[in-house]
Design an enzyme around this catalytic site. Structure first.
Site, PDB file in Angstrom:
ATOM      1  N   ARG A  15      34.212 -16.357  -7.417  1.00 49.29           N
ATOM      2  CA  ARG A  15      34.942 -15.241  -8.033  1.00 49.29           C
ATOM      3  C   ARG A  15      36.457 -15.505  -8.065  1.00 49.29           C
ATOM      4  O   ARG A  15      37.020 -15.832  -9.091  1.00 49.29           O
ATOM      5  CB  ARG A  15      34.608 -13.939  -7.277  1.00 49.29           C
ATOM      6  CG  ARG A  15      35.010 -12.654  -7.979  1.00 49.29           C
ATOM      7  CD  ARG A  15      36.469 -12.320  -7.946  1.00 49.29           C
ATOM      8  NE  ARG A  15      37.001 -12.168  -6.603  1.00 49.29           N
ATOM      9  CZ  ARG A  15      38.289 -12.012  -6.330  1.00 49.29           C
ATOM     10  NH1 ARG A  15      39.177 -12.016  -7.318  1.00 49.29           N
ATOM     11  NH2 ARG A  15      38.725 -11.897  -5.081  1.00 49.29           N
ATOM     12  N   ASP A  16      37.092 -15.411  -6.914  1.00 51.47           N
ATOM     13  CA  ASP A  16      38.550 -15.591  -6.873  1.00 51.47           C
ATOM     14  C   ASP A  16      38.905 -16.993  -7.353  1.00 51.47           C
ATOM     15  O   ASP A  16      39.903 -17.205  -8.047  1.00 51.47           O
ATOM     16  CB  ASP A  16      39.036 -15.386  -5.427  1.00 51.47           C
ATOM     17  CG  ASP A  16      40.510 -15.031  -5.316  1.00 51.47           C
ATOM     18  OD1 ASP A  16      41.205 -15.057  -6.341  1.00 51.47           O
ATOM     19  OD2 ASP A  16      40.964 -14.733  -4.200  1.00 51.47           O
ATOM     20  N   HIS A 207      42.536 -12.812   4.266  1.00 52.80           N
ATOM     21  CA  HIS A 207      42.383 -13.410   2.920  1.00 52.80           C
ATOM     22  C   HIS A 207      43.736 -14.033   2.565  1.00 52.80           C
ATOM     23  O   HIS A 207      44.643 -13.340   2.117  1.00 52.80           O
ATOM     24  CB  HIS A 207      41.989 -12.301   1.935  1.00 52.80           C
ATOM     25  CG  HIS A 207      41.855 -12.730   0.512  1.00 52.80           C
ATOM     26  ND1 HIS A 207      40.659 -12.686  -0.179  1.00 52.80           N
ATOM     27  CD2 HIS A 207      42.764 -13.174  -0.388  1.00 52.80           C
ATOM     28  CE1 HIS A 207      40.843 -13.093  -1.420  1.00 52.80           C
ATOM     29  NE2 HIS A 207      42.119 -13.386  -1.580  1.00 52.80           N
ATOM     30  N   HIS A 209      46.092 -16.807   0.676  1.00 46.63           N
ATOM     31  CA  HIS A 209      46.333 -17.855  -0.320  1.00 46.63           C
ATOM     32  C   HIS A 209      47.290 -18.882   0.298  1.00 46.63           C
ATOM     33  O   HIS A 209      48.006 -18.589   1.255  1.00 46.63           O
ATOM     34  CB  HIS A 209      46.884 -17.235  -1.613  1.00 46.63           C
ATOM     35  CG  HIS A 209      45.803 -16.522  -2.387  1.00 46.63           C
ATOM     36  ND1 HIS A 209      45.198 -17.062  -3.485  1.00 46.63           N
ATOM     37  CD2 HIS A 209      45.194 -15.331  -2.165  1.00 46.63           C
ATOM     38  CE1 HIS A 209      44.267 -16.226  -3.935  1.00 46.63           C
ATOM     39  NE2 HIS A 209      44.246 -15.160  -3.149  1.00 46.63           N
ATOM     40  N   CYS A 240      45.125 -15.544  -8.737  1.00 54.40           N
ATOM     41  CA  CYS A 240      44.881 -14.285  -9.442  1.00 54.40           C
ATOM     42  C   CYS A 240      45.645 -14.314 -10.759  1.00 54.40           C
ATOM     43  O   CYS A 240      46.825 -14.678 -10.790  1.00 54.40           O
ATOM     44  CB  CYS A 240      45.345 -13.114  -8.576  1.00 54.40           C
ATOM     45  SG  CYS A 240      45.283 -11.539  -9.436  1.00 54.40           S
ATOM     46  N   ASN A 249      43.052 -19.710  -2.690  1.00 57.68           N
ATOM     47  CA  ASN A 249      42.875 -19.374  -1.278  1.00 57.68           C
ATOM     48  C   ASN A 249      42.905 -20.650  -0.458  1.00 57.68           C
ATOM     49  O   ASN A 249      42.661 -21.734  -0.979  1.00 57.68           O
ATOM     50  CB  ASN A 249      41.493 -18.736  -1.066  1.00 57.68           C
ATOM     51  CG  ASN A 249      41.484 -17.292  -1.441  1.00 57.68           C
ATOM     52  OD1 ASN A 249      41.230 -16.963  -2.587  1.00 57.68           O
ATOM     53  ND2 ASN A 249      41.777 -16.449  -0.496  1.00 57.68           N
TER      54      ASN A 249
END
Ligand SMILES: CC(C)(COP(=O)([O-])OP(=O)([O-])OC[C@H]1O[C@@H](n2cnc3c(N)ncnc32)[C@H](O)[C@@H]1OP(=O)([O-])[O-])[C@@H](O)C(=O)NCCC(=O)NCCSC(=O)C[C@@](C)(O)CC(=O)[O-]
Length: 302
Positions: A15-16, A207, A209, A240, A249
């Site tokens: 996803r990310d 979370h 990055h 993002c 990430n």
């Protein structure tokens, strides 16, 4: 200092990691990536997002991907749902967990989901209620808990405000996200501290990055506070679309290597994980964005 003996990793690569890729990634490749991650021992995978395809075209195949996965009972599959429309579509694909996603910064909230923080909470509340009533777990992602690409530094009080709202509407656990990877260990600890009055340490996920190369240090800083749930992205994929310049990430490979080296269990087979990262990086036509993956792949070449 007592560190957790076990860490739960949520791989957000599908996803990310992939949401910001310019080249189309076929659903079959995304499904294969999920299969490889679960074969490597990941027991939580963030698969896709049910957002507007006009905003994030790469996630338009959300239902196809969710429906194409050969599920394992031991794995929790999560998806992002920003509103009732997203939840309605997502719920047909039987996610184990949905993620409502807000921000500690007003500007990011507007850029990312086109509404204020207060409006976002109004949208999330019925989604959270519907998910819980359907037996689906609910996570709340909190973006920009350290810094915002539009507003600069974000005060811990803003994080506390958002965490309080997430708690009020019934979110079960939250992600403390350093969206642009600008955080350093003490700043990340302050963001976690601001969250702790609302969510205990077992219900906080880190979370981070890795834009400025701080994500492993930030992970360690969170571990020192007792946090034992973290998100990371295989091969360090990602970014993002509404946080320009921010990289992916922290790579799952780097986190696993660090944790195993510290005697902390993850249940993940690092070699199989490196293979999963090599698979998706090969498809994208580049090297994995992970020092550990590169070292292991080089060693294999002899
Ligand atoms: C939230 C919206 C939809 C509001 O977007 P909007 O334009 O304000 O929505 P709207 O309700 O006015 O609807 C406009 C159009 O979008 C459609 N629409 C409306 N909702 C949906 C939906 N769920 N699924 C599919 N379509 C949808 C709706 O049907 C309509 O279609 P039209 O009539 O024009 O053809 C939009 O802003 C959006 O999709 N944003 C998503 C942005 C995004 O995905 N960002 C990346 C994920 S967050 C992230 O990466 C950060 C995180 C979580 O990793 C943590 C961190 O590191 O910070």
């Amino acid at each position: 200092m007592t560190l957790p003996s076990r860490v739960q990793l949520i791989d957000v690569g599908p996803r990310d990691g992939l949401q910001n890729e310019k080249q189309p990634v076929p659903a079959a490749v995304k499904i294969e990536l999920v299969h490889r991650l679960q074969a490597a021992g990941l027991t939580e995978i963030e698969v896709t997002s049910f957002v507007s395809p006009k905003w994030v075209p790469q996630m338009a195949d959300n239902a196809e991907v969710m429906n194409g996965i050969q599920r394992q009972a031991s794995v929790r599959y999560s998806v992002l749902t920003p509103n009732a429309q997203g939840f309605e579509a997502a719920s047909k694909t039987r996610p184990d967990e949905i993620v409502v996603f807000g921000a500690a910064s007003e500007a990011f909230s507007h850029k990312n989901i086109n509404c204020s923080i207060a409006e976002s909470i109004e949208r999330f509340a019925p989604v959270v209620q519907a998910a819980l009533a359907a037996g689906i777990a609910v996570r709340g992602a909190m973006s920009c808990t350290v810094a915002c690409p539009y507003e600069g530094e974000v005060a811990p009080e803003r994080v506390a405000y958002l965490a309080g709202l997430m708690k009020q509407i019934g979110v079960q656990r939250v992600d403390v996200a350093d969206t642009i990877g600008a955080g350093t260990p003490l700043k990340v600890q302050k963001a976690i501290e601001a969250t702790l009055p609302y969510f205990d340490v077992d219900h906080i996920c880190g979370h981070f990055h890795d834009t400025y190369g701080q994500a492993l240090a930030n992970t360690l800083a969170a571990l020192q506070m007792g946090v034992w749930n973290f998100q990371s992205s295989v091969a360090g994929l990602g970014g993002c679309p509404y946080a320009k310049g921010a990289t992916g990430n922290v790579s799952t490979e780097d986190v696993v290597y660090m944790l195993h080296g510290m005697g902390i269990e993850t249940g993940i087979d690092l070699d199989k994980l490196v293979d999963a990262g090599a698979f998706i990086s090969g498809f994208l036509g580049r090297q994995p964005n992970s020092n550990v993956a590169k070292a292991i792949l080089n060693k294999r070449l002899g």
